[in-house]
Design an enzyme around this catalytic site. Structure first.
Site, mmCIF file in Angstrom:
data_model
loop_
_atom_site.group_PDB
_atom_site.id
_atom_site.type_symbol
_atom_site.label_atom_id
_atom_site.label_comp_id
_atom_site.label_asym_id
_atom_site.label_seq_id
_atom_site.Cartn_x
_atom_site.Cartn_y
_atom_site.Cartn_z
ATOM 1 N N GLY A 195 0.840 -1.202 0.000
ATOM 2 C CA GLY A 195 0.000 0.000 0.000
ATOM 3 C C GLY A 195 0.870 1.246 0.000
ATOM 4 N N ASN A 196 0.374 2.295 0.626
ATOM 5 C CA ASN A 196 1.093 3.574 0.558
ATOM 6 C C ASN A 196 2.077 3.740 1.728
ATOM 7 O OD1 ASN A 196 -0.185 5.305 2.812
ATOM 8 N ND2 ASN A 196 -1.961 4.422 1.756
ATOM 9 N N VAL A 199 0.808 4.634 5.513
ATOM 10 C CA VAL A 199 0.387 3.475 6.303
ATOM 11 C C VAL A 199 1.583 2.535 6.528
ATOM 12 C CG1 VAL A 199 -1.188 1.502 6.429
ATOM 13 C CG2 VAL A 199 -2.008 3.679 5.531
ATOM 14 N N GLY A 200 2.489 2.478 5.551
ATOM 15 C CA GLY A 200 3.704 1.666 5.723
ATOM 16 C C GLY A 200 4.447 2.053 7.000
ATOM 17 N N GLU A 217 5.704 -3.203 0.597
ATOM 18 C CA GLU A 217 5.618 -3.055 -0.866
ATOM 19 C C GLU A 217 4.878 -1.752 -1.117
ATOM 20 O OE1 GLU A 217 6.790 -5.009 -3.329
ATOM 21 O OE2 GLU A 217 7.662 -6.535 -2.038
ATOM 22 N N CYS A 251 0.767 -0.132 -9.253
ATOM 23 C CA CYS A 251 1.903 0.436 -8.511
ATOM 24 C C CYS A 251 3.132 0.636 -9.384
ATOM 25 C CB CYS A 251 2.245 -0.438 -7.313
ATOM 26 S SG CYS A 251 2.646 -2.124 -7.756
HETATM 27 P P1 NAD Z 1 -5.335 0.798 0.676
HETATM 28 O O1 NAD Z 1 -5.955 2.107 1.002
HETATM 29 O O2 NAD Z 1 -6.186 -0.338 0.256
HETATM 30 O O3 NAD Z 1 -4.444 0.421 1.927
HETATM 31 C C1 NAD Z 1 -3.727 -0.774 1.981
HETATM 32 C C2 NAD Z 1 -4.077 -1.497 3.262
HETATM 33 O O4 NAD Z 1 -3.747 -0.690 4.398
HETATM 34 C C3 NAD Z 1 -5.557 -1.842 3.380
HETATM 35 O O5 NAD Z 1 -5.686 -3.197 3.733
HETATM 36 C C4 NAD Z 1 -6.054 -0.897 4.443
HETATM 37 O O6 NAD Z 1 -7.118 -1.423 5.211
HETATM 38 C C5 NAD Z 1 -4.833 -0.699 5.305
HETATM 39 N N1 NAD Z 1 -4.861 0.586 6.005
HETATM 40 C C6 NAD Z 1 -5.285 1.784 5.519
HETATM 41 N N2 NAD Z 1 -5.147 2.753 6.466
HETATM 42 C C7 NAD Z 1 -4.621 2.160 7.571
HETATM 43 C C8 NAD Z 1 -4.228 2.638 8.864
HETATM 44 N N3 NAD Z 1 -4.356 3.922 9.213
HETATM 45 N N4 NAD Z 1 -3.726 1.743 9.738
HETATM 46 C C9 NAD Z 1 -3.588 0.455 9.395
HETATM 47 N N5 NAD Z 1 -3.932 -0.047 8.183
HETATM 48 C C10 NAD Z 1 -4.446 0.780 7.273
HETATM 49 O O7 NAD Z 1 -4.266 0.939 -0.471
HETATM 50 P P2 NAD Z 1 -3.470 2.231 -0.915
HETATM 51 O O8 NAD Z 1 -2.429 2.564 0.058
HETATM 52 O O9 NAD Z 1 -4.394 3.315 -1.387
HETATM 53 O O10 NAD Z 1 -2.792 1.597 -2.224
HETATM 54 C C11 NAD Z 1 -2.193 2.408 -3.132
HETATM 55 C C12 NAD Z 1 -0.708 2.522 -2.865
HETATM 56 O O11 NAD Z 1 -0.161 1.208 -2.782
HETATM 57 C C13 NAD Z 1 0.036 3.211 -3.967
HETATM 58 O O12 NAD Z 1 1.019 4.017 -3.408
HETATM 59 C C14 NAD Z 1 0.652 2.055 -4.734
HETATM 60 O O13 NAD Z 1 1.788 2.401 -5.474
HETATM 61 C C15 NAD Z 1 0.957 1.111 -3.644
HETATM 62 N N6 NAD Z 1 1.028 -0.257 -4.151
HETATM 63 C C16 NAD Z 1 2.222 -0.888 -4.128
HETATM 64 C C17 NAD Z 1 2.329 -2.165 -4.650
HETATM 65 C C18 NAD Z 1 3.614 -2.910 -4.646
HETATM 66 O O14 NAD Z 1 3.586 -4.094 -4.937
HETATM 67 N N7 NAD Z 1 4.728 -2.304 -4.310
HETATM 68 C C19 NAD Z 1 1.204 -2.792 -5.183
HETATM 69 C C20 NAD Z 1 -0.005 -2.099 -5.168
HETATM 70 C C21 NAD Z 1 -0.095 -0.836 -4.634
#
Ligand code: NAD
Length: 441
Positions: A195-196, A199-200, A217, A251
């Site tokens: 994800g982003n 949150v990472g 990731e 991504c």
């Molecule tokens: P998302 O909003 O679905 O979040 C990902 C996960 O984090 C979800 O399961 C969500 O419930 C959890 N989450 C959200 N907020 C949280 C919090 N405050 N505390 C704990 N958990 C929480 O996904 P996203 O972040 O919008 O995805 C898009 C981003 O992910 C982009 O930056 C994209 O580049 C990146 N991405 C990376 C890859 C990769 O393989 N490197 C793949 C897909 C997406």
């Protein structure tokens, strides 16, 4: 907080999976192979339903659903099944020079225990099941938390995974921030988050409390350098296909183009033609063109549309969450669209005098998840390889590296931490234990 659909608290769930792990049931190769075969069966038996869920969440067409979420996952699992036994074999090390001829030593791969996999919404099946396949191949139990932003995909995973996998070893928890926060308070043996970066950081802080290792990731702006004197219609076709796939919500999609002013001008009509070839005169009516995941992301993207001279696109419809495939030219480095990962169907073209300035431009920013270049010049390829840092480096075909299970998939710096796919998934979800035996006699 209890887990939706069950009275089980997160602490009880993790304790249950940990006690399964302690019985040793997940260690034998046969158990691991059985789980991987069951995952294959799930994808084959329910491909149509999964494609329907992706259509509901993202208006993705069936061919893209199959290639992006189902076929990629099946390829990974097939590759793992073909090599797992060999990957798990202890690697002997010659220690006779230190301890004499009777001593032996080896590196052995141990499963970690209970792992947590937190998935995103953009490829919600592939990006939860490929890590899960790695975790199971390595002999772990797992909690899977799909993204609440792709609710149809989340529901189908919550329904099907328990029907196919060992329910004492794998659990699905649906939900958003509240449920994920509750899970993150528990002690896991590894956390795999996609994800982003915001949150990472939350995930990494929670993991630090328990000294839990993490794989992150993440995303970022993946640049595409276009060299002079290349076949621009071939480049435009590949750029348009990979940029506008899933309406740019990939991504490793190309984020922006870096090129010299002459090539930039010549690329504009080639991109207009490539987009029309893919989606016809009205992409809103094309069955091949996806929608933005939600209104919040729509509003974020709509605010970026004025960041440069409009070459093509720009149309939008908030109700329908539609943003046309859009190309912006003469985009300044300080324009809004250049300040964050776009993650949508907007392709800015930024001009630089040449390769030196392109390398400088890339190196002044966060390390990207992928760097792409269209060039036939070997020196240019070597310079990009030696003088820049990115999760992956792709010449000629954006996105394609993720389809190669022999290549590690992951970021560096702001684009992520750790990697997976194929054997790299098994090492990610294992501990490499040193084993030394020095006989008494
Ligand atoms: P998302 O909003 O679905 O979040 C990902 C996960 O984090 C979800 O399961 C969500 O419930 C959890 N989450 C959200 N907020 C949280 C919090 N405050 N505390 C704990 N958990 C929480 O996904 P996203 O972040 O919008 O995805 C898009 C981003 O992910 C982009 O930056 C994209 O580049 C990146 N991405 C990376 C890859 C990769 O393989 N490197 C793949 C897909 C997406």
């Amino acid at each position: 907080m209890s887990i939706p659909g069950t009275p089980e608290q997160p602490a009880d769930l993790v304790a249950r999976l940990r006690s399964t792990f302690r019985t040793g049931r997940t260690r034998p190769l046969e158990w691991r192979i059985r789980q991987l075969r069951q995952l294959q069966a799930l994808l084959t038996d329910h491909g149509g339903e999964i494609a329907d869920a992706l259509h509901t969440d993202l208006r993705r067409n069936e061919a893209d659903a199959r290639s992006g979420d189902i076929d990629n996952t099946l390829r990974e699992i097939g590759h793992t099944l073909a090599h797992l036994e060999e990957w798990l074999r202890p690697r002997p090390v010659d220690v006779s020079g230190i301890f004499g001829p009777t001593a032996t030593a080896a590196t052995q791969y141990d499963p970690l225990g209970v792992v947590l996999i937190i998935g995103p919404w953009n490829y919600p099946v592939q990006l939860t099941l490929v890590p899960l396949a790695g975790a199971l191949a390595a002999g772990n139990t797992a909690v899977v938390k799909p993204s609440e932003l792709a609710p149809a995909a989340s529901a189908i995973l919550a329904r099907l995974l328990p029907a196919y996998l060992d329910t004492d070893a794998v659990a699905v928890v649906e939900g958003g921030v509240e449920e994920t926060t509750a899970l993150l308070a528990e002690r896991f043996d590894h956390i795999f988050y996609t994800g982003n970066g915001t949150v990472g950081r939350i995930v990494m802080k929670a993991a630090a409390e328990h000294l839990t290792p993490v794989t992150l990731e993440l995303g970022g702006k993946s640049p595409v350098f276009v060299d002079r004197d290349c076949d621009l219609s071939a480049i435009a076709a590949r750029l348009a296909r990979t940029k506008f796939l899933n309406a740019g919500q990939t991504c490793v999609a190309p984020d922006y183009v870096l090129t010299d002013p002459d090539t930039a001008r010549a690329l504009e009509p080639a991109l207009i033609e490539a987009i029309a070839d893919l989606y016809g005169p009205d992409p809103a009516a094309s069955p091949s063109y996806s929608r933005i995941i939600n209104q919040r992301h729509f509003d974020r993207l709509a605010a970026l549309l004025d960041s440069g001279r409009l070459v093509t696109g720009g149309q939008r419809d908030r109700e329908d969450k539609y943003i046309a495939p859009t190309v912006l030219a003469a985009v300044k480095p300080d324009a809004p669209v250049m300040q964050e990962e776009i993650f949508g169907p907007i392709l800015p073209i930024v001009t630089v005098p040449g390769l030196d300035e392109a390398i400088d431009f890339i190196n002044k920013r966060d390390k990207p998840l992928a760097l792409y270049a269209f060039t036939e010049n070997e020196t240019t390829k070597q310079r990009l390889a030696a003088e820049t840092s990115s999760g992956a480096l792709g010449f000629g075909q954006p996105i394609a590296h993720l389809r190669v299970p022999e290549l590690p998939f992951g970021g560096v710096g702001e684009s992520g931490l750790g990697a997976y796919h194929g054997q790299y998934s098994v090492t990610t979800f294992s501990h490499r234990k040193a084993r030394l035996d020095v006989p008494l006699g």
